[in-house]
Structure formats: C-alpha cells, structure tokens
Design a protein around this motif. Structure first.
Motif, PDB file in Angstrom:
ATOM      1  N   ARG A 165       0.812  -1.213   0.000  1.00 30.22           N
ATOM      2  CA  ARG A 165       0.000   0.000   0.000  1.00 30.22           C
ATOM      3  C   ARG A 165       0.851   1.273   0.000  1.00 30.22           C
ATOM      4  NH1 ARG A 165      -3.510  -0.910   5.095  1.00 30.22           N
ATOM      5  NH2 ARG A 165      -3.885   1.303   4.754  1.00 30.22           N
ATOM      6  N   ARG A 204      -6.809   5.482  -2.160  1.00 33.51           N
ATOM      7  CA  ARG A 204      -5.413   5.513  -2.577  1.00 33.51           C
ATOM      8  C   ARG A 204      -4.693   4.223  -2.188  1.00 33.51           C
ATOM      9  NH1 ARG A 204      -0.830   5.164  -0.949  1.00 33.51           N
ATOM     10  NH2 ARG A 204      -1.640   4.896   1.163  1.00 33.51           N
ATOM     11  N   ARG A 212      -5.929   1.250  -1.674  1.00 34.81           N
ATOM     12  CA  ARG A 212      -6.419   0.133  -2.491  1.00 34.81           C
ATOM     13  C   ARG A 212      -5.782   0.168  -3.878  1.00 34.81           C
ATOM     14  NH1 ARG A 212     -11.321   1.473  -2.144  1.00 34.81           N
ATOM     15  NH2 ARG A 212     -11.826   0.298  -0.270  1.00 34.81           N
ATOM     16  N   ARG A 213      -5.722   1.343  -4.484  1.00 34.91           N
ATOM     17  CA  ARG A 213      -5.165   1.490  -5.823  1.00 34.91           C
ATOM     18  C   ARG A 213      -3.666   1.201  -5.828  1.00 34.91           C
ATOM     19  NH1 ARG A 213      -6.305   7.233  -7.996  1.00 34.91           N
ATOM     20  NH2 ARG A 213      -8.425   6.446  -7.614  1.00 34.91           N
ATOM     21  N   THR A 214      -2.966   1.709  -4.816  1.00 30.45           N
ATOM     22  CA  THR A 214      -1.518   1.486  -4.727  1.00 30.45           C
ATOM     23  C   THR A 214      -1.207   0.015  -4.554  1.00 30.45           C
ATOM     24  OG1 THR A 214      -1.219   3.678  -3.750  1.00 30.45           O
ATOM     25  CG2 THR A 214       0.573   2.108  -3.460  1.00 30.45           C
ATOM     26  N   ARG A 215      -1.996  -0.682  -3.772  1.00 25.83           N
ATOM     27  CA  ARG A 215      -1.793  -2.117  -3.560  1.00 25.83           C
ATOM     28  C   ARG A 215      -1.992  -2.898  -4.860  1.00 25.83           C
ATOM     29  NH1 ARG A 215      -5.030  -4.358   1.365  1.00 25.83           N
ATOM     30  NH2 ARG A 215      -6.791  -3.735   0.075  1.00 25.83           N
ATOM     31  N   GLU A 216      -3.026  -2.555  -5.604  1.00 25.62           N
ATOM     32  CA  GLU A 216      -3.270  -3.226  -6.880  1.00 25.62           C
ATOM     33  C   GLU A 216      -2.117  -3.000  -7.844  1.00 25.62           C
ATOM     34  OE1 GLU A 216      -6.950  -1.526  -8.065  1.00 25.62           O
ATOM     35  OE2 GLU A 216      -8.177  -2.762  -6.711  1.00 25.62           O
ATOM     36  N   GLN A 217      -1.601  -1.775  -7.897  1.00 27.63           N
ATOM     37  CA  GLN A 217      -0.493  -1.464  -8.798  1.00 27.63           C
ATOM     38  C   GLN A 217       0.775  -2.212  -8.387  1.00 27.63           C
ATOM     39  OE1 GLN A 217      -0.449   2.791  -8.386  1.00 27.63           O
ATOM     40  NE2 GLN A 217      -2.028   3.128  -9.956  1.00 27.63           N
ATOM     41  N   ALA A 218       1.015  -2.316  -7.069  1.00 27.49           N
ATOM     42  CA  ALA A 218       2.207  -3.029  -6.592  1.00 27.49           C
ATOM     43  C   ALA A 218       2.126  -4.509  -6.943  1.00 27.49           C
ATOM     44  CB  ALA A 218       2.356  -2.843  -5.078  1.00 27.49           C
ATOM     45  N   ARG A 219       0.939  -5.089  -6.820  1.00 28.11           N
ATOM     46  CA  ARG A 219       0.775  -6.500  -7.172  1.00 28.11           C
ATOM     47  C   ARG A 219       0.989  -6.726  -8.670  1.00 28.11           C
ATOM     48  NH1 ARG A 219      -4.447  -7.616  -3.214  1.00 28.11           N
ATOM     49  NH2 ARG A 219      -3.255  -8.361  -1.418  1.00 28.11           N
ATOM     50  N   GLU A 220       0.553  -5.778  -9.471  1.00 25.51           N
ATOM     51  CA  GLU A 220       0.784  -5.886 -10.911  1.00 25.51           C
ATOM     52  C   GLU A 220       2.275  -5.811 -11.233  1.00 25.51           C
ATOM     53  OE1 GLU A 220      -1.528  -2.829 -12.728  1.00 25.51           O
ATOM     54  OE2 GLU A 220      -3.458  -3.797 -12.305  1.00 25.51           O
ATOM     55  N   ARG A 221       3.005  -4.918 -10.537  1.00 28.26           N
ATOM     56  CA  ARG A 221       4.447  -4.804 -10.754  1.00 28.26           C
ATOM     57  C   ARG A 221       5.183  -6.029 -10.238  1.00 28.26           C
ATOM     58  NH1 ARG A 221       3.756   0.237  -8.348  1.00 28.26           N
ATOM     59  NH2 ARG A 221       4.861  -0.544  -6.519  1.00 28.26           N
TER      60      ARG A 221
END
Length: 314
Positions: A24, A283, A285-294
């Motif tokens: 996050r 924010r 939630r969105r940051t966590r999703e982006q980190a998992r994608e990376r």
C-alpha cells in the motif's frame, strides 16, 4: 520473525500485515517495522506469555496480551469480535498488555468483509504533546472506522499525531531529518531531529480538535485495562467494536446506500489543481493493486541489510 522467537503461525500473521503495508506504499509500517519488532523482542528480558481470554460473554471479551506483539494479539481480538458480532449482532473486544498493533485498516478490512461495521481505537506510549504544550501526554493514539458497502468498503484509519511513530523511527534509522513544526526536543524546543523527537514530543494533529480526539482515544484504550501513562513500547490497549447493520436496519439497503453515497462524494467538483476527490482508503487500495501488478516493492538497503542480519541468526 522466526529467528527472534515467534512461532511460524505468529510469524505468518506479522509478515502478512507488514507486507500489506509495503504493497500500500506505507513503507514505514512495513519491513522497517520488522526491525523494530526484532529489536523489541531481543531487548526484553522476560519472554512473552501466550495471549489468553480473561473475561468473556456472548457480546464481549477481554484478552490479556501477555506482552505479545500486537499484530498477533489484535488479530485474535478482531477474529473474536467478528465471531461474536455474527452471532449476537454486535461485540466489544478489548486487548491489553501488547505493543505494535500496526495499521487498523488491516483489521477493518476483515470486519467489513464480514458485512460488519467496525470501530477500533488504541492508546500508545507517551509521545505526543497536547495542543498548546511541549511535553508528551498522549500516545500517537490511532482510531479507525470501517463500513461495508455493495462494493468496496469505506475505511478511515488515522493517528492523532502529526507524524507516526514508525515514520520517526524510520527517519532515525536512515539519518534523515523531520519536517519542521512537528516535534519538540526534551527541552520543549522545536526540532527536526528524529532522535530528539523520540526523546521529546510530537505535535498533535488537528490543533485543539485533534488534541480532543487524542484524549478520547487515550480513554478508550484505558477501557481495556491499559495504564493511563505508559513509557516505551509496552502495555498498550486495543479496543475493537463490531456491529451488524442488520441489528438496526436492512443490511443490504444500508450497503447499497453507502456505495451510492461514496460515489456521490467522489463526484464532487474539484478545487483548482486537484485531480480527483477520493474516499478514504481509495489511494491505499489502488496502490496495492499497482504493486501486485508490478510484482515488486522497493525497500531501503539499510532495512534489507538489517533483515538479512536477523534471518542469519536462525
């Protein structure tokens, strides 16, 4: 965590929480906190006792944390509150004699996923000066609320100090200065030194309003049996309240209206220079999703080296 004496089950509980903080973007509460946990355990002469329930009823419980790390104790308190609220409509669970309970949003996500409304409050060690003062009288005293909706839950989790304890500890590890205006040294003079701030006091968030909220959270923490005045990382309280909306209203209708309201808030006309209006936790939630994608998180070398040194002991 196993290297410093936690069982594999407890180590898994702590690790899941810390990694979620990293995902996050809340790095100060993530892997650097593992170093703080290890240092606390290694510097404590008396081993922790297994947490145990010392009061119990259909709608409430009190857990003696036994000086066990709070990620473990608070997780048990949350699971107990969910179980009791599901069967009885609501629950109040107190945990005491613990430390480092982490991000309340972690527990509130679990409560809202169960379809419940949650409130969590907890006192902390003496770190924060009341509004108008320069001596520590409050803890950083976090408080959080969670509401289930028809889609993503609404979660608001905040501390009542102008800076978190974890942020100051991390700045001290990395040799960084604090922003001006958020801390006093032991003599009551403004400081940007993390070490002086840890020995002195942080400022309270929100002026006299935040100071009043910090006082309330301190008292809620004391309801668990925690002492009024604590020094250092010990003896803290964690209070969780879980409520089934169905006890007072149509639960499905409430969740639908909560989603509708959240969308209406997000649709607010923005001020100049603002891209969007967010709901609390959007924010994260969105940051966590982006980190998992990376598939990666970024960790300071000093933190990674410290973790490797601890793991090498096992």
């Amino acid at each position: 965590m196993v290297a410093v004496g936690l069982s594999r089950e407890d180590a898994s509980t702590v690790s899941a929480h810390l990694i979620d903080c990293e995902l996050r973007g809340l790095n100060y509460g993530g892997l650097p906190r593992a170093l703080s946990v290890a240092e606390r355990i290694q510097s404590t002469a008396t081993p922790a006792r297994p947490p145990q329930v010392v009061r119990d009823s259909a709608l409430s419980a009190t857990i003696d944390g036994g000086d066990t790390v709070g990620y473990v104790v608070a997780q048990r308190a949350t699971e107990t509150a969910i179980e009791k609220a599901r069967s009885g409509g609501m629950a109040v669970v107190a945990a005491t004699d613990t430390w480092y309970t982490g991000m309340y949003s972690w527990y509130l996500e679990q409560i809202t996923a169960a379809g419940l409304v949650g409130m969590i409050a907890g006192n902390a060690g003496r770190l924060v000066a009341p509004h108008g003062g320069t001596e520590a009288r409050f803890g950083t005293n976090p408080i959080g609320f969670g509401f289930p909706t028809a889609d993503e839950p609404i979660i608001w989790d905040t501390g009542t100090s102008s800076v978190t304890y974890a942020e100051v500890v991390l700045a001290n590890r990395l040799g960084e200065e604090l922003p001006e205006g958020i801390a006093f040294d032991p003599d009551g003079q403004p400081t940007t030194s993390p070490a002086e701030a840890l020995a002195g006091a942080f400022t309270v968030w929100g002026g006299h309003r935040g100071s009043g909220l910090a006082l309330v959270v301190q008292l809620l923490g004391m309801m668990t049996g925690a002492p009024a005045i604590t020094d250092g990382v010990a003896g803290l309280g964690f209070l969780v309240v879980a409520i089934d909306p169905a006890t007072v209203t149509d639960a499905d209708d409430f969740r639908a209206r909560a989603s509708e309201y959240a969308d209406w808030v997000r649709s607010t006309r923005t001020a100049e220079g603002v891209d969007e209006v967010r709901m609390p936790f959007d924010r994260s939630r969105r940051t966590r999703e982006q980190a998992r994608e990376r598939g990666v998180v970024h960790v300071e070398p000093a933190v990674l080296d410290g973790l490797r040194r601890i793991a090498a002991q096992h």
